[in-house]
Enzyme design. Structure first.
Site, PDB file in Angstrom:
ATOM      1  N   GLU A  88      44.437  43.994  45.717  1.00  0.00           N
ATOM      2  CA  GLU A  88      45.483  43.107  45.200  1.00  0.00           C
ATOM      3  C   GLU A  88      46.857  43.756  45.301  1.00  0.00           C
ATOM      4  OE1 GLU A  88      44.586  41.875  41.236  1.00  0.00           O
ATOM      5  OE2 GLU A  88      42.715  40.934  41.838  1.00  0.00           O
ATOM      6  N   TYR A 110      35.866  47.086  40.627  1.00  0.00           N
ATOM      7  CA  TYR A 110      37.164  46.857  39.981  1.00  0.00           C
ATOM      8  C   TYR A 110      38.282  47.647  40.668  1.00  0.00           C
ATOM      9  CZ  TYR A 110      35.744  43.963  35.984  1.00  0.00           C
ATOM     10  OH  TYR A 110      35.311  42.937  35.190  1.00  0.00           O
TER      11      TYR A 110
END
Lengths: 308, 233
Positions: B162, B155
């Site tokens: 991102e 994660y």
């Protein structure tokens, strides 16, 4: 006389908070809340939820001790509802914001648009009309809050004021920015469109007000009774024949009028979001009516005649 | 496809492991869900294999994105079909961002893209096989363990990738006015994609911790109850 225990319930644990001996059997929950508040000053009555069962419904202030299913010792479960704020305060705050914010954009206060436009006015007359309509709408809401509405609940959780104000103030700023923008484009169909929009807007404002008055008259001052609303002599209330919550119907109509008048996409979004929320509320209210009244008129829909 | 969520494909996988068997979907719906999840698992495996082969061939990881661009876009679009599986949870919010970012940006050669593509590829392979096996009621403990453990690293990796990608795309978005609408226009509306991307980046600050700690809590619930529930939840 009864002995009273109040247990604090928190998910799966409960522990004894207080024990009262010798409580009058005809004491009301409201009186008990006041007593409890004296011993626990941080929990004023509005934030107390008293129940017979940890997962059950809250008891009403009017409920009398001896009419409840309790033995000689009444055990209540207490839950803290958190900081509370009065409905009137929330309404006044959430409606004053849009009124003031829109006017700031209308008068082109500095730091919004390019400096050369500071304190100028729009050359389009529809922009002045829109300002009047928007301001009228929120003035009406403020006055209704102060003089017309009779609220069932006194308070709501404090965090609601932040949520509600963000919604109203945010959307007001977003709409006002475009309508009062120096590069604003007036409606394609010009005067015809604006006139139609204004008629729709005014019609629905009067309608909405008529419904608020009719609902107020259903309920004597200081009471929390619920009755089925029916059409009155005022033609604007005849919509009760087809709809449970015509106040929301008229509100939707007002905003559709405003959208048409300004031909502004953010206004359309605001209308849509408001419509969704009001539909949820209308369906809930409609369901409560059906549950509470056996003889509820079957022809009525929650918000849109025959449709929704 | 009006199916009641199958165990393991719905919020049931994320929330309470009650042990109570919910009434499963019909045979047809189950078949659809199994096929969907198998295809998605296979797809992500293809992407993973493609990445590894391309790296071995080139010797470096530059331009790696181009080698898997087509299957990646294909499977992102397929991921939109997630909606038909009556999904679900927070992980998909991140998936949406992933789709948005990688489909729209022109900066595919960035290392940051590789970072989140790798992270999400591994995550998705595990996730889809988890759902597939759950549907077939033969969930190997290893898969369940992997699902609720790998995220600790994947994660943060994915989110970092991102954010770096969005950041790298900002100048391009501003220069070209990509996806932006300006005044004047007849709908009296404007949208600045560049500012929107900045808002998206800022929104990670409250959202990512919530997502992460949600998974941590789920892990405690799911992996902590393995003695009681040997079968799939």
């Amino acid at each position: 006389e009864l002995a009273l225990e109040i247990l604090f319930c928190e998910r799966h644990r409960s522990y004894l908070l207080w024990r009262y001996l010798q409580v009058e059997p005809n004491a009301t929950i409201g009186e008990i809340k006041s007593m409890f508040h004296k011993n626990h000053p941080q929990w004023y009555p509005a934030r107390q939820s008293i129940r017979l069962d940890p997962k059950g419904k809250s008891l009403k202030d009017e409920d009398v001790l001896q009419h409840l299913p309790v033995g000689t010792t009444a055990t209540f479960y207490f839950r803290d509802l958190g900081s509370q704020i009065s409905w009137v305060t929330v309404f006044l705050t959430e409606y004053t914001g849009p009124l003031v914010i829109y006017l700031m954009f209308y008068f082109r206060v500095p730091f919004i648009y390019a400096p050369k436009y500071d304190f100028t006015t729009s050359k389009h007359w529809v922009v002045h009309l829109a300002c009047m309509c928007h301001s009228f709408h929120y003035m009406k809401r403020l006055l209704e809050t102060l003089f017309v509405h009779r609220f069932s609940h006194g308070t709501m959780p404090l965090r609601n004021i932040f949520k509600n104000c963000t919604y109203y103030w945010g959307f007001a700023a977003w709409m006002a920015y475009y309508i009062n923008h120096p590069l604003y484009t007036p409606p394609i169909y010009g005067e015809q469109q604006i006139r139609l929009a204004l008629i729709l807007f005014l019609f629905c404002q009067i309608g909405n007000f008529s419904i608020h008055i009719a609902l107020r008259n259903l309920r004597p001052p200081g009471s929390k009774t619920r009755k089925i609303p029916y059409p009155t002599k005022n033609p604007f209330t005849w919509i009760f024949l087809l709809v449970s919550c015509p106040n929301y119907t008229y509100e939707l109509g007002s905003w559709l009028g405003f959208t048409l008048m300004t031909q502004c996409l953010p206004v359309a979004f605001f209308t849509l979001v408001g419509f969704i929320q009001m539909t949820v509320w209308a369906k809930g209210k409609h369901r409560s009516y059906l549950k509470e009244f056996r003889d509820y008129p079957p022809l009525r829909s929650p918000i849109l005649p025959f449709i929704l | 496809m009006a199916a009641t969520p199958a165990p393991g494909t719905s919020k049931g996988a994320h929330s309470d492991v009650t042990g109570r068997r919910k009434k499963g979907p019909g045979a047809l719906a189950t078949a659809y869900l199994v096929i969907y999840n198998v295809v998605m698992t296979a797809g992500w495996l293809v992407i993973a294999v493609g990445l590894v082969r391309a790296y071995l061939a080139r010797g470096s990881y530059h331009g790696l994105y181009y080698s898997i661009e087509k299957p990646l876009k294909f499977f992102q679009t397929g991921a939109v079909l997630e909606v038909t599986t009556c999904a679900r949870s927070w992980t998909d919010a991140s998936l949406c961002v992933f789709c948005l970012v990688s489909v729209s940006l022109q900066v595919q050669s960035e290392d940051s893209v590789l970072l989140f593509v790798t992270a999400w590829t591994v995550t998705e392979i595990i996730r889809y096989s988890f759902y597939t096996f759950s549907l077939l009621n033969h969930l190997p403990y290893l898969i369940k363990w992997a699902r609720y453990t790998f995220f600790f690293v994947l994660y943060p990796m994915g989110v970092t990738g991102e954010l770096l990608t969005i950041y790298a795309a900002l100048p391009h978005a501003q220069k070209t006015g990509l996806y932006s609408v300006t005044l004047p226009n007849k709908y009296n509306f404007s949208f600045d994609y560049h500012s929107f991307l900045i808002i998206v980046m800022v929104s990670y600050i409250p959202l990512f911790p919530q997502l992460y700690f949600h998974m941590v809590r789920q892990r405690k619930k799911v992996l902590g109850h393995t003695e009681d529930y040997s079968k799939v939840e």
